[in-house]
Structure formats: structure tokens, C-alpha cells
Design a protein around this motif. Structure first.
Motif, PDB file in Angstrom:
ATOM      1  N   THR A 161      43.784  50.524 110.240  1.00 14.99           N
ATOM      2  CA  THR A 161      45.162  50.819 109.870  1.00 14.99           C
ATOM      3  C   THR A 161      46.082  50.363 110.991  1.00 14.99           C
ATOM      4  OG1 THR A 161      46.640  52.561 109.049  1.00 14.99           O
ATOM      5  CG2 THR A 161      45.168  53.148 110.846  1.00 14.99           C
ATOM      6  N   LYS A 164      51.446  52.723 114.170  1.00 15.27           N
ATOM      7  CA  LYS A 164      52.433  53.807 114.188  1.00 15.27           C
ATOM      8  C   LYS A 164      51.757  55.127 113.842  1.00 15.27           C
ATOM      9  CE  LYS A 164      57.024  55.240 112.811  1.00 15.27           C
ATOM     10  NZ  LYS A 164      57.228  55.785 114.157  1.00 15.27           N
ATOM     11  N   TRP A 167      52.298  56.831 110.500  1.00 11.43           N
ATOM     12  CA  TRP A 167      51.720  56.063 109.408  1.00 11.43           C
ATOM     13  C   TRP A 167      50.215  56.297 109.314  1.00 11.43           C
ATOM     14  CZ3 TRP A 167      53.467  52.717 105.584  1.00 11.43           C
ATOM     15  CH2 TRP A 167      52.514  51.873 104.995  1.00 11.43           C
ATOM     16  N   VAL A 248      53.985  57.323 102.055  1.00 15.27           N
ATOM     17  CA  VAL A 248      54.770  57.187 103.272  1.00 15.27           C
ATOM     18  C   VAL A 248      55.453  55.825 103.230  1.00 15.27           C
ATOM     19  CG1 VAL A 248      52.785  56.279 104.554  1.00 15.27           C
ATOM     20  CG2 VAL A 248      54.718  57.234 105.809  1.00 15.27           C
ATOM     21  N   MET A 250      57.611  52.955 105.544  1.00 18.63           N
ATOM     22  CA  MET A 250      57.824  52.523 106.926  1.00 18.63           C
ATOM     23  C   MET A 250      58.787  51.325 106.938  1.00 18.63           C
ATOM     24  SD  MET A 250      55.023  51.826 109.979  1.00 18.63           S
ATOM     25  CE  MET A 250      54.232  50.436 109.175  1.00 18.63           C
ATOM     26  N   ARG A 274      53.018  52.970 101.414  1.00 18.89           N
ATOM     27  CA  ARG A 274      51.620  53.275 101.158  1.00 18.89           C
ATOM     28  C   ARG A 274      51.518  54.556 100.341  1.00 18.89           C
ATOM     29  NH1 ARG A 274      48.470  54.702 106.268  1.00 18.89           N
ATOM     30  NH2 ARG A 274      49.272  56.781 105.802  1.00 18.89           N
ATOM     31  N   GLU A 319      45.507  46.983 108.009  1.00 20.55           N
ATOM     32  CA  GLU A 319      45.325  48.118 107.102  1.00 20.55           C
ATOM     33  C   GLU A 319      44.195  47.849 106.120  1.00 20.55           C
ATOM     34  OE1 GLU A 319      46.504  51.968 105.818  1.00 20.55           O
ATOM     35  OE2 GLU A 319      47.381  50.773 107.433  1.00 20.55           O
ATOM     36  N   CYS A 680      59.273  56.093 109.931  1.00 23.66           N
ATOM     37  CA  CYS A 680      58.416  56.546 108.838  1.00 23.66           C
ATOM     38  C   CYS A 680      59.158  57.628 108.066  1.00 23.66           C
ATOM     39  CB  CYS A 680      57.090  57.100 109.366  1.00 23.66           C
ATOM     40  SG  CYS A 680      55.782  55.870 109.468  1.00 23.66           S
TER      41      CYS A 680
END
Length: 681
Positions: A161, A164, A167, A248, A250, A274, A319, A680
Motif C-alpha cells: 500500500t 500516507k 490511508w 477513504v 486522498m 479506495r 497498492e 485523507c
């Protein structure tokens, strides 16, 4: 002080009291309710007991931190023996989080190592504890939470991933050193874990790394003895919080001022989104992602016959990267830029999948898919596919089918795997196959070996993959003998023998290589070796010497490498030296110098006489505060010099900030200022 921090502090105080009261043979306990303990240590191995199977640990929900005792019986992974220093671990949970604690006894506390202070910084040289957690209870996807004695955190999210914290999911840890060793505790919110709704059993294991011995021990012992995730402990009877759709966002904003007209951007923005479904499957979308400010790796200049693999630091490709094909089919650096992207990945039961699509205005599109079916913990089969469409280039499709199987054992692990690749390209040519397979054995100590075959057809073409060359066949044999020592100035010795033979369209290929490696406890390392052979009608010879010092100190370590021989009928020379420095408690630096003299081939296959090139890299970092760093890098490549400076702010919550003066990836200095902010939501 936040509520979560107060809980963690209270848990530490309770655990410390329990540690002082625990006996040397204490079993694992969990609190059924406050003030009441239930013994669950019946299936737990102690240091002198034989493993009869993975333990099953009944979960105990709590309303507040309990009074608890601990478990020991950690077992070394590389040597079939109890751990050097005794370790105890504890585990419980409440309605919002999982709590883990460790007591690491150490007879030499002054030698405990904890240099790394940066979250997600490498902990490889530090003492550390690790909690591995499989929330899907299928042993395919483990989270890893790690803490060193300074309380520095590192985590791995299954598949990978971005950086951040909000995140990837925040968790907390604390640690302290005392005269008898050190203690660590961890708080992991259920909300950051991708478990299926209604899951009532997790698999887990504990690990401790004793840095001065470069040794890792595990609990349960049966897992250390037979490294099969089927032997991990089961945490049963869990009442996990209900899982609902979670998302979430971003967004980022970027402004760039530059002397290069094509680089100027008054204000631009982009968005990553996401969503996590109740079964743990993740969906991700991105619009106008920014790749221009990422500090890329500096590629070394030592000679290679083929293109060198390099990591991809871009968040969209990080990710879930573990759910997608290997680089020989999909090498994400082949996708230089795109405007819109989407991907989905996850594991449902025994099925594991990933789907990705990246689109660029003008019609460029890259589609990638992967599917695997697992047979328990030791085998699986699967399929990968990549479809590349770029205007002005032939459409290209590449695919693979693969399978693997492992036979873990207490003395030796045996394995076999194989892949069959194919390609189809629009127009004439580009349709062919590639076959690779390998068998081998791995041991804790002693002889490892593997034998494999790779055959790549002359027309095989995977344009989004890293296919080093085509029209070749190679059979390889690799034997490695390794032994570790507990009571010696030498920590480890390794002997290496490799033999390859095959052919290409240009002629035969043979290679015989031998090597010897030795590591000393004082922190020095020596590598020597030689190889000889024939490649495409040219003699090939090489000898090397590597020496490292202070290899256990990230701020004082250094090394040198010297390689000499013959490539393409010309003399080859390569030299490298590097050194790290600790200039102040928060200020570190690393300097590296390389110089090479090597021949090469032009596009027509003719030898280009040996030329000399040089590379110098200076990197420095200052830790401004928690989550805040200032850094700079100067790269001198031949007669070109580039430099940049940056300020990074990566916080647990709130705005992350990146300010860059210069261009990190240009060949020469560029007058440029870039400011990027990330949130975020």
C-alpha cells in the motif's frame, strides 16, 4: 492525551506488573473478564517440549485492560534450538482493538540496538518484535506489525500500500528499555484490518529479532521448526466488530514553478479513492495521479548484460502490488504516465485475484489481471494476463499459467514451480512462448540447492513486462552451503557454486561461478568469488571482492567492492566505495562513489570499445521532528551534476506536505520549486 493513548499506557502499566509477577514457566493466559483469568496454555510449547501441532488460543474479550500472565517458548528459525534470550508475549482484545505486548529479556541490555527512529524506516539492523496476523484465516495474506526498542513502527499490509498513514491505517506502539531487557506493546484497531464480516478465527505468530546475533525466533515453536503457515497459532472464538463498506479519499494539490516550460503548473489536483467491501476485497480509483515529484532510485553503473530491474515508488502501483503478475509479465515502469486508473484485488476463501486498468488520453490503455487458487498453505495454480494498447504501436497481449507446490519439513523443505507464458502481437511476429520451471530444497543449516530451466522463444513479446532477452535457453544449477555459529567470532559462513549452460541465437553460453562469504560478529563482512565461461562467442571472466564494516550500524556502516575481468573481449573494471555518517543526533549522511570501465554492444551487435564512466551520490537527511524530515541529494554522473532539496511532512493525521527545490530525477540541475499537499478524508 487521547483516549487510545491512555488505553495503551494503562495496558503497558498492567503488563509490566504482570511481567514482574510471572514465573519462568508461565503459560499463556487471557482475561475472560476484568479480574478473572482463564488458562489457555495447554497446547502451548515450552522451550523443551516437542511440538504436536499448532496451538489454538481461545480469544477473550475485555472491557478494560486486564491482569494477565505471559507465554514463552520461542524457537529459533535458522537453528533448531531455543532462543538466545527469553521472550514472553501477551494477546487480548476489546470491542475496538487488538492488544499485543512483549517482554524481551536481555542479559546484555547495553547492546540492544534501536537506531531507526523513522516510521516505516528499515528495522533490519535493530532489535525488534513482530506480530504476524492472518485475519482471513487462510494463511495467504499476513499483516506484519513490528516495533523496535525505541518504539519505532513498521508495518506490512497484504499486497502492499502507499505511505500516507491515514490511508494505510494507523496503529500505535510504545517501547522502553530497562536493566533487564525491553518491553513493547501494540494497539491495532479492527477498523484497519480487511477481514470478512463475521470472522471468528485469526491465525497469528509472534517473532523476536536479536540484532547482535542476527537471529530470529518464533512462537509457536512448531511453526519455527516446520515453516508452514498451517502451523501458525489459531485465535479462536473471536467476536469481531461488524464490517461495513469503508472508504477513504486522498486528494492532492500541486503547484510547480520551473524554468522548463513543460514542467510549469500553477495549480493542479488529483484524487485517489479506495473502498473496502465487507468481504475484505479492495477497490481503488485514481484521477490525474502525480508522478513528477517522486524521488526515483539512482541506478548503479556496474556492468550488466541485460536491463536492470528497479523498484517502482508510485503509490497507485504500490497498492496491492502483491496481487498482480511478476515483472516478467507486468513491469509497472513500462507505464510511464496515465490519467485515469482503477484496480480491485483481494482474497475470497481459497481464491486470490487482482484487476488493474490504466488509461491515458489519446487511447493508450494497459489492462492487467491475475487469478490464483490455493490448495491449503503449500500449493496453488493461477493465470495472469496483460493487454497493452498504445497508439502507433502494435497491440500486445501476454499471459501465463503457473503452479507451485511446497513440501515443508522439519529438516528440509522441498518445492517445485513452473510457468508457461505466451504472447500475441498485432501484425506480423510477436507470437511465441516462454517456459520456466524449478525444483529445489531448502534447509535451516547445510546444503540448499535448486535446478531450473528457462526457455524463451525468439518471437516472445511482452511489451509491458521485463523480458531481458529472447531466443535463449538456459539450464542452471545452484548449490549453497550455509552454517551459523553461536560461540565464535565468526557469525556465519556461506559457500556458493553455480553452473549455467545453454545457448542463444548468437552462440553457446556457459558459466561456472564460485563464491565464499563470511560474517564476523564484530560487524565486518567479506565476499570473494570468481566466474568463467562463454557468452555468445565471447569469453567471459570475472572476479570480485567485497568488504563491509560496521554492517550493524545504519549510521556508520560502509563498504567497498572491486570487480575485474573480461567482457566482450575487453578488460572490465568496476570499483565502488560508500560510507554512512552520523553528523549529529538527528543528522545523517551517506556518500557513494563508483567508477567503471566496460565495453558494450551497439544495436547491430558490434562491440563498442571499453569506455570509462563515474558516478557519485551524496545524500543527507535531517530529522526535524516526528514525521518531519529535510533531505538533499547530489548526483554527479560523468560530467552532469544534479541536485535537489526537499522537506517532507508525514503525520498520523492531517495534511502531508512535500516541498521540493530542484528536480529529483533530472540529469542536471533545474531551477524548479514544487509544493504538494495531500489529505485523507
Amino acid at each position: 492525551m487521547s483516549d487510545s493513548r491512555m488505553r495503551l499506557t494503562a495496558l503497558l502499566a498492567t503488563i509490566m506488573c504482570a511481567v514482574l509477577a510471572a514465573s519462568a514457566t508461565a503459560p499463556l493466559w487471557a482475561a475472560e473478564e476484568v479480574g478473572e483469568a482463564v488458562e489457555v496454555g495447554k497446547a502451548v510449547e515450552t522451550a523443551g517440549e516437542a511440538a504436536t501441532g499448532p496451538p489454538s488460543v481461545p480469544a477473550a474479550a475485555i472491557a478494560e485492560p486486564p491482569v494477565i500472565d505471559g507465554v514463552d517458548g520461542f524457537w529459533r528459525q535458522r537453528i533448531d534450538a531455543p532462543e538466545h534470550e527469553r521472550t514472553e508475549a501477551w494477546l487480548c482484545y476489546d470491542s475496538r482493538a487488538i492488544y499485543v505486548a512483549f517482554r524481551c529479556h536481555d542479559a546484555r541490555p547495553s547492546e540492544i540496538r534501536c537506531d531507526q527512529k523513522k516510521r516505516q524506516g528499515g528495522l533490519g539492523l535493530d532489535d525488534q518484535v513482530q506480530f504476524w496476523l492472518d485475519v482471513e484465516n487462510n494463511s495467504q495474506n499476513f499483516y506484519s506489525f513490528r516495533v523496535n526498542p525505541a518504539g519505532t513502527q513498521w508495518d506490512y499490509v497484504p499486497g502492499g500500500t502507499s505511505e500516507k498513514i491515514e490511508w494505510r491505517g494507523d496503529w500505535r506502539a510504545a517501547a522502553a528499555i530497562d536493566e533487564g531487557g525491553w518491553t513493547a506493546e501494540i494497539e491495532i484497531p479492527f477498523s484497519i484490518l480487511r477481514y470478512p464480516d463475521g470472522q471468528d478465527c485469526f491465525r497469528f505468530d509472534f517473532a523476536r529479532v536479536l540484532a547482535r546475533e542476527e537471529d530470529r525466533s518464533l512462537w509457536p515453536a512448531c511453526f519455527a521448526k516446520v515453516f508452514d503457515t498451517q502451523n501458525c497459532a489459531r485465535w479462536t472464538g473471536l467476536e469481531t466488530p461488524p464490517v461495513r463498506f469503508r472508504y477513504v479519499l486522498m486528494p492532492y494539490a500541486l503547484s510547480v514553478l520551473s524554468e522548463e516550460e513543460g514542467e510549469r503548473e500553477l495549480l493542479t489536483a488529483g484524487l485517489d479513492a479506495r473502498g473496502t467491501l465487507s468481504n475484505g476485497v479492495v477497490a481503488l480509483a485514481t484521477a490525474n495521479p502525480d508522478f513528477s515529484n517522486i524521488e526515483d532510485v539512482v541506478e548503479t553503473i556496474d556492468f550488466t548484460y541485460t536491463e536492470r530491474w528497479l523498484p517502482d515508488p508510485r503509490p497507485f502501483f504500490q497498492e496491492g502490488s502483491g496481487y498482480f503478475p511478476w515483472s516478467n509479465l507486468f513491469y509497472s515502469r513500462r507505464v510511464e504516465d496515465f490519467d485515469l486508473g482503477a484496480k480491485a484485488f483481494g482474497t475470497v476463501g481459497a481464491e486470490r485475484f487482482g484487476v488493474l486498468d490504466a488509461y491515458r488520453r489519446g487511447g493508450e490503455n494497459h489492462f492487467v489481471c491475475s487469478y490464483q487458487h490455493h490448495f491449503g498453505t503449500t500449493g496453488g495454480i493461477g493465470f495472469n494476463g496483460v493487454d497493452r494498447r498504445v497508439p502507433g504501436e502494435p497491440d500486445n497481449r501476454a499471459y501465463s499459467v503457473f503452479g507451485s507446490w511446497d513440501w515443508p519439513g522439519e529438516d528440509v523443505d522441498r518445492y517445485v514451480w513452473g510457468d508457461l507464458f505466451g504472447s500475441h502481437t498485432q501484425g506480423e511476429g510477436g507470437d511465441d512462448t516462454m517456459v520456466t520451471y524449478e525444483v529445489g530444497e531448502r534447509r535451516r543449516q547445510g546444503l540448499d540447492w535448486h535446478v531450473g530451466v528457462e526457455q524463451i522463444g525468439p518471437e516472445f513479446r511482452a511489451d509491458d513486462g521485463l523480458v531481458y532477452e529472447t531466443g535463449v535457453r538456459n539450464t542452471y544449477y545452484h548449490f549453497d552451503y550455509e552454517i551459523s555459529y553461536d560461540d565464535s567470532s565468526v557469525q556465519e559462513r556461506e559457500y556458493d557454486l553455480r553452473y549455467n549452460y545453454g545457448h542463444s541465437e548468437q552462440g553457446p553460453r556457459r558459466r561456472l561461478a564460485v563464491g565464499y562469504d563470511v560474517d564476523w560478529r564484530a560487524g565486518t563482512r567479506l565476499r570473494v568469488g570468481a566466474e568463467t565461461g562463454v557468452r555468445d562467442g565471447f569469453d567471459s571472466e570475472e572476479r570480485y571482492l567485497r568488504f563491509g564494516w560496521n554492517r550493524n550500524d545504519m549510521y556508520r556502516g560502509g563498504g567497498l567492492r572491486w570487480v575485474w575481468g573480461e567482457h566482450y573481449g575487453e578488460d572490465y573494471r568496476f570499483a565502488e566505495i560508500y560510507q554512512a555518517f552520523r553528523l549529529a543526533p538527528r543528522w545523517s549522511m551517506r556518500i557513494g562513489l563508483e567508477r567503471v570501465t566496460a565495453a558494450d554492444l551497439d544495436d547491430e551487435g558490434n562491440v563498442v570499445p571499453a569506455e570509462t564512466a563515474s558516478l557519485g551520490v551524496l545524500q543527507t537527511t535531517y530529522e526535524v521532528g516526528e514525521g518531519k524530515t529535510a533531505s538533499a541529494r547530489v548526483v554527479r554522473h560523468g560530467t552532469d551534476t544534479n541536485a535537489y532539496a526537499a522537506y517532507r511532512q508525514r503525520l498520523r493525521r492531517g495534511m502531508d506536505l512535500l516541498v521540493v527545490v530542484g528536480d529529483p530525477n533530472a540529469e542536471e540541475w533545474v531551477n524548479r520549486l514544487a509544493i504538494k499537499a495531500i489529505w485523507c478524508l
